[in-house]
Every structure is written in C-alpha cells, then in structure tokens.
Scaffold this motif. Structure first.
Motif, mmCIF file in Angstrom:
data_model
loop_
_atom_site.group_PDB
_atom_site.id
_atom_site.type_symbol
_atom_site.label_atom_id
_atom_site.label_comp_id
_atom_site.label_asym_id
_atom_site.label_seq_id
_atom_site.Cartn_x
_atom_site.Cartn_y
_atom_site.Cartn_z
ATOM 1 N N GLU A 73 46.648 43.836 88.001
ATOM 2 C CA GLU A 73 46.858 45.117 87.318
ATOM 3 C C GLU A 73 45.719 46.075 87.631
ATOM 4 O OE1 GLU A 73 47.692 44.785 83.165
ATOM 5 O OE2 GLU A 73 49.461 43.573 83.607
ATOM 6 N N ARG A 74 46.060 47.372 87.684
ATOM 7 C CA ARG A 74 45.017 48.330 88.040
ATOM 8 C C ARG A 74 43.897 48.338 86.994
ATOM 9 N NH1 ARG A 74 49.083 52.204 86.249
ATOM 10 N NH2 ARG A 74 49.895 52.668 88.286
ATOM 11 N N PHE A 75 42.678 48.475 87.503
ATOM 12 C CA PHE A 75 41.436 48.555 86.720
ATOM 13 C C PHE A 75 41.013 47.255 86.048
ATOM 14 C CE2 PHE A 75 42.861 53.148 86.253
ATOM 15 C CZ PHE A 75 42.057 53.573 87.294
ATOM 16 N N TYR A 76 41.744 46.146 86.313
ATOM 17 C CA TYR A 76 41.328 44.903 85.661
ATOM 18 C C TYR A 76 40.130 44.305 86.396
ATOM 19 C CZ TYR A 76 41.305 40.472 83.322
ATOM 20 O OH TYR A 76 40.898 39.384 82.587
ATOM 21 N N ARG A 77 39.060 44.094 85.683
ATOM 22 C CA ARG A 77 37.878 43.438 86.234
ATOM 23 C C ARG A 77 37.334 42.483 85.188
ATOM 24 N NH1 ARG A 77 35.606 49.112 87.819
ATOM 25 N NH2 ARG A 77 37.137 49.458 86.198
ATOM 26 N N VAL A 78 36.937 41.305 85.619
ATOM 27 C CA VAL A 78 36.373 40.358 84.671
ATOM 28 C C VAL A 78 34.927 40.743 84.423
ATOM 29 C CG1 VAL A 78 35.820 37.922 84.275
ATOM 30 C CG2 VAL A 78 37.892 38.548 85.532
ATOM 31 N N LYS A 79 34.564 40.820 83.166
ATOM 32 C CA LYS A 79 33.169 41.157 82.849
ATOM 33 C C LYS A 79 32.272 39.963 83.194
ATOM 34 C CE LYS A 79 33.061 45.163 80.312
ATOM 35 N NZ LYS A 79 33.910 45.839 81.289
ATOM 36 N N ALA A 80 31.122 40.244 83.767
ATOM 37 C CA ALA A 80 30.180 39.165 84.067
ATOM 38 C C ALA A 80 29.591 38.646 82.748
ATOM 39 C CB ALA A 80 29.080 39.693 84.975
ATOM 40 N N ALA A 81 28.952 37.485 82.833
ATOM 41 C CA ALA A 81 28.419 36.841 81.621
ATOM 42 C C ALA A 81 27.461 37.762 80.857
ATOM 43 C CB ALA A 81 27.729 35.554 82.005
ATOM 44 N N ASP A 82 26.730 38.615 81.598
ATOM 45 C CA ASP A 82 25.769 39.495 80.928
ATOM 46 C C ASP A 82 26.429 40.770 80.391
ATOM 47 O OD1 ASP A 82 26.334 40.825 83.238
ATOM 48 O OD2 ASP A 82 24.321 40.740 84.080
ATOM 49 N N GLY A 83 27.757 40.832 80.439
ATOM 50 C CA GLY A 83 28.478 41.986 79.884
ATOM 51 C C GLY A 83 28.652 43.111 80.880
ATOM 52 N N GLU A 84 27.939 43.053 81.988
ATOM 53 C CA GLU A 84 28.061 44.102 83.008
ATOM 54 C C GLU A 84 29.276 43.821 83.894
ATOM 55 O OE1 GLU A 84 25.987 46.861 84.330
ATOM 56 O OE2 GLU A 84 25.627 46.822 82.175
ATOM 57 N N GLY A 85 30.013 44.855 84.247
ATOM 58 C CA GLY A 85 31.128 44.657 85.179
ATOM 59 C C GLY A 85 30.568 44.514 86.589
ATOM 60 N N VAL A 86 31.268 43.772 87.447
ATOM 61 C CA VAL A 86 30.819 43.708 88.836
ATOM 62 C C VAL A 86 31.269 44.965 89.555
ATOM 63 C CG1 VAL A 86 30.449 41.333 89.591
ATOM 64 C CG2 VAL A 86 32.754 42.117 89.064
ATOM 65 N N GLY A 130 33.030 47.518 92.042
ATOM 66 C CA GLY A 130 34.409 47.511 92.535
ATOM 67 C C GLY A 130 35.253 48.378 91.626
ATOM 68 N N THR A 131 36.330 48.927 92.196
ATOM 69 C CA THR A 131 37.131 49.867 91.418
ATOM 70 C C THR A 131 38.199 49.162 90.580
ATOM 71 O OG1 THR A 131 38.728 50.129 93.201
ATOM 72 C CG2 THR A 131 36.856 51.648 93.204
ATOM 73 N N GLY A 132 38.433 47.880 90.839
ATOM 74 C CA GLY A 132 39.489 47.181 90.105
ATOM 75 C C GLY A 132 40.873 47.605 90.577
ATOM 76 N N LEU A 133 40.946 48.223 91.768
ATOM 77 C CA LEU A 133 42.243 48.694 92.279
ATOM 78 C C LEU A 133 42.699 47.929 93.521
ATOM 79 C CD1 LEU A 133 41.724 52.548 91.842
ATOM 80 C CD2 LEU A 133 43.254 51.095 90.511
ATOM 81 N N GLY A 134 41.768 47.166 94.108
ATOM 82 C CA GLY A 134 42.067 46.472 95.366
ATOM 83 C C GLY A 134 43.292 45.572 95.273
ATOM 84 N N LEU A 135 43.353 44.756 94.233
ATOM 85 C CA LEU A 135 44.478 43.817 94.118
ATOM 86 C C LEU A 135 45.774 44.528 93.733
ATOM 87 C CD1 LEU A 135 42.748 40.710 92.473
ATOM 88 C CD2 LEU A 135 43.620 40.907 94.809
ATOM 89 N N ALA A 136 45.666 45.631 92.982
ATOM 90 C CA ALA A 136 46.874 46.393 92.637
ATOM 91 C C ALA A 136 47.461 47.012 93.915
ATOM 92 C CB ALA A 136 46.546 47.483 91.617
#
Ligand code: ADP
Length: 279
Positions: A217-230, A232-238
């Motif tokens: 899904e667009r914009f879906y990114r798993v948050k890293a353990a420290d709460g920071e997103g990695v 990337g735009t989260g659009l590649g897989l969409a």
C-alpha cells in the motif's frame, strides 16, 4: 455498485431500486473516504520534510545555526526526498489511470533478467551483502518448440527488480545474502498456464506478520525500533504492484520477522513460436 444509466435501476421493484441506490451510495462514500485519506496522506508526507526545511532555513537566517555544509547538506537531503516523493506519486497516479504506455516484448527469462544482475551485484557489494542469481535452466534445456517466453516490458520489470533488490539491500545488515531466483511454475491461485516466478530473497530484518497485508500500500513503511522511519517514500512497492498487475501477473511477499523476506512476482508465459511478435 455502479449506476451509469437510469435504465440500470429501472424495471425493478421499488425495494430492489432502493437497495441498488443504497449500495451505490455506500460505494460513493467509500471512494470519498479513500480520496480524503489520500489527500491527508500526501499533505502529511510532503508537510513533514517541508517543515524541517523551513526550520533549518529560519535558524540559519536568524543566525542560530551556521550556514555551513552540515546544515545545507541536511536541507539538500530533504529537498531531494520531496522531489523523489513528487516523482513517485506522479508515476503511481499515471500508472493507476493507465496513462503510461507499456512496450511489451516476448523474451526468455534470461533475456529479461540477466541484463541487470551485474549492476545489482555491485550495489550489494557496496553494502557488504552477497548477491546470487539463479535462472530457470529448464527453459534453456527444453526442446525449442516447447520453450516458453515471457511477455513483458523489460524497462518496467527492471524498475520492479530494482525496487525489490534495493529494498533487500537496505533491510539486510552487512554480511547477509540476497538470492534472485527465476523459475517456471504455476502462479499461486492460478490453475491454468505456466508463469515465470521471480523471487528476491534476503536474510534481512524481515517483517512482522501484521505488516504483510500492507506493504504494497502507498506510504506504508515499518517504523524502526527507535521510532524513526527508514529512508524511502513508501511508494516503491505500490508502483511495483501496479506494474505487475498491468502485466496480468501477481505480486506478493513471504517473510519472517528477524529471519528475512522473499518478495516475488509472476508473469504469464506464452509459447516460443510467437517470438519476435511485438504485442
Ligand atoms: P520504501 O521506498 O520506503 O522502501 P517500499 O514501498 O519499497 O518503500 O517499501 C515499503 C516498506 O516495506 C518499507 O519501508 C519496509 O518497511 C518494508 N520492506 C520492503 N522491502 C523489505 C525487505 N526486503 N525487508 C524488510 N522490509 C521490507
């Protein structure tokens, strides 16, 4: 439920007409909710980096921080990200509305996948990750008449492969391994016709089971353990999903948290006799 002409609801009992209209109303409401979510997601995704840029520039203007390479570098990074986001969004929206022309060709799996393996090996090497490629020997050994070809737009498939492999590199710690495999088989859920199945497997961080339904899904990114997103735009897989769907293929992921992931796609295959045909 689509009602495009009044005759769609005429000739029914009153009860049926009311039901039909109710269903059409529900689906309109759903579309409206999706549209609102999209606008809110885009505002958020663009707003966050823009606020940082504004903050850095203001701090420089006020003389709170020096206008040196460190701060300019941070601003440059954010601007680059915004540019990438806009480009990805534009591409996704054009794909979704069928505005991107595809140039399909009939190719052997080797012809389709081999050209970019060297490039991927170099990228993986830089990250200290080993990358291997195994292609379906079956196709090469089979008698010419029975060989199958894949119908694909090589440029678009390269884009999907680049997304899969770069994600695999990004989410695999140094010392890990990535394997690209191509084989012939039946696409999951399909009874008839052979497909080319391409898998990119990594020994990286993996995904929690609850994330799996959302990764495409667009914009879906798993948050890293420290709460920071990695990054990337989260659009590649969409974008990858749209490209594969336009090839009449399937796309998916199998993953275990802490062990690694396999991202795969399948493409329909046709008989060799049709080689050379531009479709
Ligand atoms: P991005 O550009 O942020 O990587 P993608 O759409 O390509 O966006 O990926 C969406 C999310 O899916 C990533 O942010 C990450 O959380 C997850 N993901 C994708 N590939 C992998 C992988 N190989 N291993 C673990 N997580 C992954």
């Amino acid at each position: 439920v689509k009602i495009s002409r009044i005759s769609d609801i005429q000739g029914r009992t009153l009860k049926e007409r009311e039901q039909k209209l109710r269903e059409a109303g529900e689906s309109l409401k759903m579309m409206e909710a999706q549209r609102k979510k999209l606008v809110s997601d885009i505002s958020h995704e663009l707003g966050t980096p823009m606020t940082s840029i504004q903050g850095y520039v203001k701090a420089m203007l006020d003389g709170v921080v020096p206008a040196d390479g460190e701060y300019l570098g941070m601003i440059y990074g954010k601007v680059q990200y915004v540019n990438q986001l806009v480009a990805d969004l534009f591409q996704l929206s054009r794909l979704e509305s069928n505005k991107i022309p595809f140039t399909f060709r009939l190719l052997t799996p080797e012809e389709l996948l081999r050209p970019y393996t060297t490039k991927f090996k170099i990228d993986a090497d830089k990250a200290g990750v080993e990358l291997s490629f195994t292609s379906c020997s079956q196709a090469a050994e089979a008698p010419i008449g029975s060989r199958k070809l894949v119908k694909a737009d090589p440029y678009r498939i390269e884009q999907v492969m680049t997304n899969f492999v770069h994600n695999a590199i990004k989410f695999t710690p140094s010392g890990g391994a990535i394997q690209i495999e191509a084989e012939l088989g039946d696409a999951p859920g399909e009874q008839s016709g052979t497909s080319l199945i391409v898998r990119v497997t990594d020994t990286g961080i993996g995904l929690h089971e609850e994330s799996l339904p959302y990764v495409f899904e667009r914009f879906y990114r798993v948050k890293a353990a420290d709460g920071e997103g990695v990054s990337g735009t989260g659009l590649g897989l969409a974008i990858s999903r749209e490209i594969i769907l336009q090839h009449n293929g399937t796309i998916g992921v199998i993953s275990k948290y802490g062990e690694g992931s396999t991202f795969y796609f399948t493409l329909p295959m046709v008989d060799m006799e049709q080689k050379g045909t531009m479709v």
